[in-house]
Design an enzyme around this catalytic site. Structure first.
Site, PDB file in Angstrom:
ATOM      1  N   GLU A   4       0.831  -1.213   0.000  1.00 38.96           N
ATOM      2  CA  GLU A   4       0.000   0.000   0.000  1.00 38.96           C
ATOM      3  C   GLU A   4       0.864   1.260   0.000  1.00 38.96           C
ATOM      4  O   GLU A   4       0.528   2.257  -0.645  1.00 38.96           O
ATOM      5  CB  GLU A   4      -0.899   0.028   1.250  1.00 38.96           C
ATOM      6  N   CYS A  51      -2.721  -3.734   6.997  1.00 39.32           N
ATOM      7  CA  CYS A  51      -2.376  -4.016   8.398  1.00 39.32           C
ATOM      8  C   CYS A  51      -2.752  -2.858   9.315  1.00 39.32           C
ATOM      9  O   CYS A  51      -2.847  -1.703   8.903  1.00 39.32           O
ATOM     10  CB  CYS A  51      -0.899  -4.365   8.523  1.00 39.32           C
ATOM     11  N   ALA A  75      20.706 -49.790  -7.704  1.00 36.14           N
ATOM     12  CA  ALA A  75      20.990 -50.477  -6.439  1.00 36.14           C
ATOM     13  C   ALA A  75      22.302 -49.972  -5.834  1.00 36.14           C
ATOM     14  O   ALA A  75      22.461 -49.868  -4.616  1.00 36.14           O
ATOM     15  CB  ALA A  75      21.046 -51.981  -6.665  1.00 36.14           C
ATOM     16  N   TRP A  98      22.283 -38.352 -13.475  1.00 35.46           N
ATOM     17  CA  TRP A  98      20.998 -37.730 -13.154  1.00 35.46           C
ATOM     18  C   TRP A  98      19.888 -38.555 -13.782  1.00 35.46           C
ATOM     19  O   TRP A  98      20.020 -38.936 -14.932  1.00 35.46           O
ATOM     20  CB  TRP A  98      20.920 -36.280 -13.666  1.00 35.46           C
ATOM     21  N   ARG A 111      12.785 -24.147  -5.218  1.00 35.62           N
ATOM     22  CA  ARG A 111      13.608 -23.922  -4.026  1.00 35.62           C
ATOM     23  C   ARG A 111      13.615 -22.433  -3.690  1.00 35.62           C
ATOM     24  O   ARG A 111      13.473 -22.044  -2.534  1.00 35.62           O
ATOM     25  CB  ARG A 111      15.069 -24.323  -4.297  1.00 35.62           C
TER      26      ARG A 111
HETATM   27  C1  AOF Z   1      -0.079  -5.167   4.475  1.00 39.47           C
HETATM   28  N1  AOF Z   1       0.595  -4.966   3.309  1.00 39.47           N
HETATM   29  O1  AOF Z   1       2.232  -5.417   1.875  1.00 39.47           O
HETATM   30  C2  AOF Z   1       2.089  -6.700   3.822  1.00 39.47           C
HETATM   31  C3  AOF Z   1       1.353  -6.965   5.013  1.00 39.47           C
HETATM   32  O2  AOF Z   1       6.776  -6.424  10.152  1.00 39.47           O
HETATM   33  P1  AOF Z   1       5.909  -5.747   9.152  1.00 39.47           P
HETATM   34  O3  AOF Z   1       5.603  -4.315   9.501  1.00 39.47           O
HETATM   35  O4  AOF Z   1       6.418  -5.876   7.734  1.00 39.47           O
HETATM   36  O5  AOF Z   1       4.476  -6.482   9.204  1.00 39.47           O
HETATM   37  C4  AOF Z   1       4.376  -7.785   8.726  1.00 39.47           C
HETATM   38  C5  AOF Z   1       2.924  -8.221   8.808  1.00 39.47           C
HETATM   39  O6  AOF Z   1       2.106  -7.329   8.060  1.00 39.47           O
HETATM   40  C6  AOF Z   1       2.725  -9.594   8.188  1.00 39.47           C
HETATM   41  O7  AOF Z   1       2.859 -10.605   9.136  1.00 39.47           O
HETATM   42  C7  AOF Z   1       1.305  -9.484   7.648  1.00 39.47           C
HETATM   43  O8  AOF Z   1       0.335  -9.718   8.664  1.00 39.47           O
HETATM   44  C8  AOF Z   1       1.223  -8.036   7.220  1.00 39.47           C
HETATM   45  N2  AOF Z   1       1.726  -7.930   5.839  1.00 39.47           N
HETATM   46  N3  AOF Z   1       0.283  -6.191   5.269  1.00 39.47           N
HETATM   47  O9  AOF Z   1      -1.000  -4.439   4.806  1.00 39.47           O
HETATM   48  C9  AOF Z   1       1.655  -5.676   2.956  1.00 39.47           C
HETATM   49  N4  AOF Z   1       3.194  -7.416   3.506  1.00 39.47           N
HETATM   50 ZN    ZN Z   2       0.783  -2.969   6.005  1.00 41.29          ZN
END
Ligand code: AOF
Ligand code: ZN
Length: 367
Positions: free
Chosen positions: A52, A75, A164, A170, A184
């Site tokens: 964001e 968040c 065996a 490979w 990976r």
């Molecule tokens: C969002 N936008 O692009 C992401 C989110 O330690 P921080 O501040 O980077 O927070 C990590 C947490 O934020 C992660 O565990 C998840 O819940 C959220 N990630 N949230 O709004 C983002 N990467």
């Molecule tokens: Zn965020």
């Protein structure tokens, strides 16, 4: 354009972070005003700005009155970075469309709630299954504490992994091995066993030269992330002289008790309880989850592979099948001791089948 089209774009942006964001999720954001995309962003690395924030920076003043499409609930907590919902409110966004809620207990609906309390029109659930598929590891860890586990196997047409004598390099083609490099690189950790380390002395790294051009275009050779190498080593058989110990990145030796040797930086011995004279694999996975491992890519021999399957710790099986016959003296794909009846045979459903180079790649989900 419709809401779906913008969300599809946000998902596409989010996917660009699939090699780099662990332990954070992949998140994309698109900001739209009057039918025009004015901001785009995706989360690139843990500790760096969220999707964001990148999109708001690009949009500047044009975010006022705009709609923000995000693949995960913005968040609401102060983590390594400040809360995105505050940034969206401050920028004057008038509508937020999220593909899904963030199950992180620090967020868990509070981000959407705070946005709607600020008078923003909020919805969630648009293209939710696509958003779920993007972050299978992060979501499983947040919901259960366990990482998401993929077991990779490579075999001949008759299900043999080696002659065996043990000769196995490979069986599958170079194209299949490049595909493995890409998978990976997307994982938080690579899990193997001391038996494999002693037998093959593998490096278990991601190698830039073996990544295809598409993957390379999202990465930078000098900051290439190495998944953590996790080795099940209950008898302390791995030594400082094994190849993987001196490779770039970290190695975690999962042991009952630590030894007193001096190990190079980047090597950690981690205690795991025993269960029936073996390391308790369930306890080990839980420990990996606690240490923020979202996804585990398993490349091991028949013994560890069989044990993980029997305990039900495998979320997805990836099998590369080479068009060769090794005969019935060759070594089998996985040990399933005690299996007597067909009714008890682990079974799977195919979720994808495709040709990779001259081999087949089967993706299966346990039933
Ligand atoms: C969002 N936008 O692009 C992401 C989110 O330690 P921080 O501040 O980077 O927070 C990590 C947490 O934020 C992660 O565990 C998840 O819940 C959220 N990630 N949230 O709004 C983002 N990467
Ligand atoms: Zn965020």
């Amino acid at each position: 354009m419709t809401d779906e089209r913008y969300m599809a774009r946000a998902l596409e942006l989010a996917r660009r972070g699939r090699f780099t964001t662990t332990p954070n999720p992949n998140v994309g954001c698109v900001i739209v005003r009057d039918g025009e995309i004015v901001g785009e962003g995706w989360h690139q690395r843990a500790g760096e700005p969220h999707a964001e924030v990148h999109a708001l920076r690009m949009a500047g003043d044009r975010a006022r009155g705009a709609t923000a499409y995000v693949t995960l609930e913005p968040c609401s907590h102060h983590g390594r970075t400040p809360p995105c919902c505050d940034a969206l409110i401050a920028a004057g966004v008038s509508r937020v469309v999220a593909a899904m809620q963030d199950p992180n207990p620090q967020v868990a609906g509070r981000g959407l709630h705070r946005l709607s309390q600020a008078g923003i029109d909020v919805s969630h659930g648009l293209m939710m299954s696509e958003a779920e598929a993007l972050n299978r590891g992060f979501l499983k860890r947040m919901r259960t504490g366990f990482p998401w586990v993929q077991l990779k196997l490579g075999a001949s047409l008759d299900g043999r992994t080696a002659m065996a004598s043990g000769e196995s390099q490979w069986i599958t083609s170079a194209a299949a091995r490049r595909d493995v490099q890409r998978l990976r690189a997307q994982s938080s950790a690579i899990l193997s066993s001391s038996a494999t380390v002693l037998a093959d002395d593998p490096s278990l790294t991601v190698r830039w030269s073996e990544l295809n051009a598409d993957t390379q275009s999202l990465l930078d050779e000098s900051t290439l992330r190495q998944p953590i190498r996790v080795i099940v080593d209950s008898q302390n058989r791995v030594t400082p002289h094994h190849k993987l110990i001196t490779q770039p990145g970290e190695t975690w030796l999962m042991r009952q008790t630590a030894d007193q040797q001096t190990w190079p930086e980047g090597v950690t011995q981690i205690g795991v309880p025993l269960r029936e004279q073996q390391l308790d694999l369930v306890a080990m996975m839980m420990l990996l989850g606690k240490r923020q491992i979202n996804s585990v890519w398993v490349e091991a021999g028949a013994s560890l592979a069989g044990a993980l399957l029997q305990i039900g710790l495998v979320d997805e099986l990836i099998v590369y099948v080479a068009p060769k016959l090794l005969g019935d003296e060759g070594r089998g794909l996985c040990q399933l001791p005690g299996l007597q009846q067909l009714a008890d045979a682990p079974s799977f459903s195919f979720s994808d089948v495709r040709q990779v180079g001259t081999d087949l790649r089967l993706t299966l989900t346990p039933q």
